[in-house]
Design an enzyme around this catalytic site. Sequence first.
Site, PDB file in Angstrom:
ATOM      1  N   ASP A 172      44.275  84.298  73.883  1.00 28.61           N
ATOM      2  CA  ASP A 172      45.755  83.735  74.301  1.00 28.61           C
ATOM      3  C   ASP A 172      45.706  81.872  74.203  1.00 28.61           C
ATOM      4  O   ASP A 172      44.532  81.086  73.891  1.00 28.61           O
ATOM      5  CB  ASP A 172      45.926  83.448  76.376  1.00 28.61           C
TER       6      ASP A 172
ATOM      7  N   CYS B 103      53.913  82.238  76.890  1.00 28.00           N
ATOM      8  CA  CYS B 103      52.892  83.171  77.173  1.00 28.00           C
ATOM      9  C   CYS B 103      54.142  84.347  77.070  1.00 28.00           C
ATOM     10  O   CYS B 103      53.854  85.189  76.591  1.00 28.00           O
ATOM     11  CB  CYS B 103      52.210  82.569  78.242  1.00 28.00           C
TER      12      CYS B 103
END
Length: 510
Positions: A13, A53
């Site tokens: 991430d 995200c």
Amino acid sequence: MQRAGNVLFIIIDQLRADCLNGALAGHVDLPNMRAFMQEAVTFDRHFSVTNPCGPSRASILTGQYAMNHRSVRNGTPLRHDTPTIASEMRKAGYSPLLFGYTDTTADPRIHDPNDPVLRSYEQPMAGFEEVVEMRLEESYPWRSHLMKQGYSFDSYWDVHSPVSESGGPAKLNDPALYAAKDSDTAFLTDVFLNSMAPLVGQNWFAHLTYIRPHPPLVAPAPYNNMYDPTSLPLPAGLGGANSEAEVHPFFAPTMQKQTAADFVLGFKNVDPTPENIQILRSVYLGLATEVDHHIGRVVQFLKDSGQYDDTLIIITADHGEMLGDRNSWGKMTVYDAAYHTPLMIRLPGNRDQAGSVISAPTESIDVTPTILDWIGQSIPNSMDGRSLLPLLRGNLPEDWRSYSFSELDFSEPLNPTIWQEQLGTDPSDSSLGILRDDRFTLVEFAADLPPMLFDHTGRGEFENVAFNPDYAPELARLTRQMLRHRMRNMDHTLSLCAITSDGPKSRSRH
């Protein structure tokens, strides 16, 4: 159908591409990923097609541009009937195992309003088997692990705050309250290794997703102060917020939306001084090194268990991170640092191409079609991405794309965002598109806002040349290119299907 073998799909991430190749590469140790690059094929012009995200992962896992799946914000539902990597792997006989999260928001049309699945956007994508819940805002198994190890905390979010080793006020790069062996990254890796050990000899698909180096920026020792902040390159920029804001009206609210203070917990105030910014950048790099260490454990497990040469391994990131560049933090902007991500793929039996670098433009929506192509599963026409197998084998198709395309939605349907308030946009026109070819980057808005054009043979992203008359032909060409791109990539879920007297028939999109 005979299955091809194992698939390990790793997403890190918020890892910037230049941590492996670019401005930060010489300042961060990533030995395991660098070693993996020598055995894999690296794509150095790889971009996320949307941020943040939730939307970025929706695009990666559906192979669709955001303009088609329309899960354009964290918390925007994904249509329940959208083909995904999970649904298609199941058709091929695989049980899609999820270690981590997908940040998928459930479709409320097929759930009762009281269903708890509609209380959080951090749900696993339908079709995955969530082996361990590791969502940023929940992570109950990891919390339980910490408690069993004797760690004490009043609130879960206290876990994400630096803790002074001397008992005095904490510093930005003080360590986390937990040891490195008990971090969320270590815990997830331990669960993965323990869960996969019994599956040796079976064909499996595993999606392993690491939350770090996503903020809050807190790292266990020794990663918290692994890098000297004074040795790191300064953030790229024009010299201050006012200069950045003058580039385009979009940037003033962008810089106000997220600041350095939003990236660390446990402090009443974090002044954006050069010293503090460099410290936060150093913690980010430390977290990246921690993830690299555990990826090394995963790769070694595959080698030790005799599965390495039977496993398609993909390592990438969902999106990038500004990290103070251009006076900005996060990924809700237009600059490459927020979209340019690493992509490394090791294809079994592809030793001739090991260590090669592909500079053709690739997009995050290409990953799922690549996996499906490798296992021999048909790629649904709904997927906008293309298989990378020809490129992995050293063959660039003549009709391969000459540019990459990304989108960003900066609205909220219930509470107007700072962009909506300052730019006067609404949820239907608070969006932009980014088209990048070999020389130029064009940014165009749905709202009546001026475009941006960056010439990378000149000052690149440091100068908007959209209103320089010398660039008028290029601005017109790229604007038409973006229009054609959107027209060509409108949803193809059923557009290539025809109902005939012999029943439904369709042709493959690519």
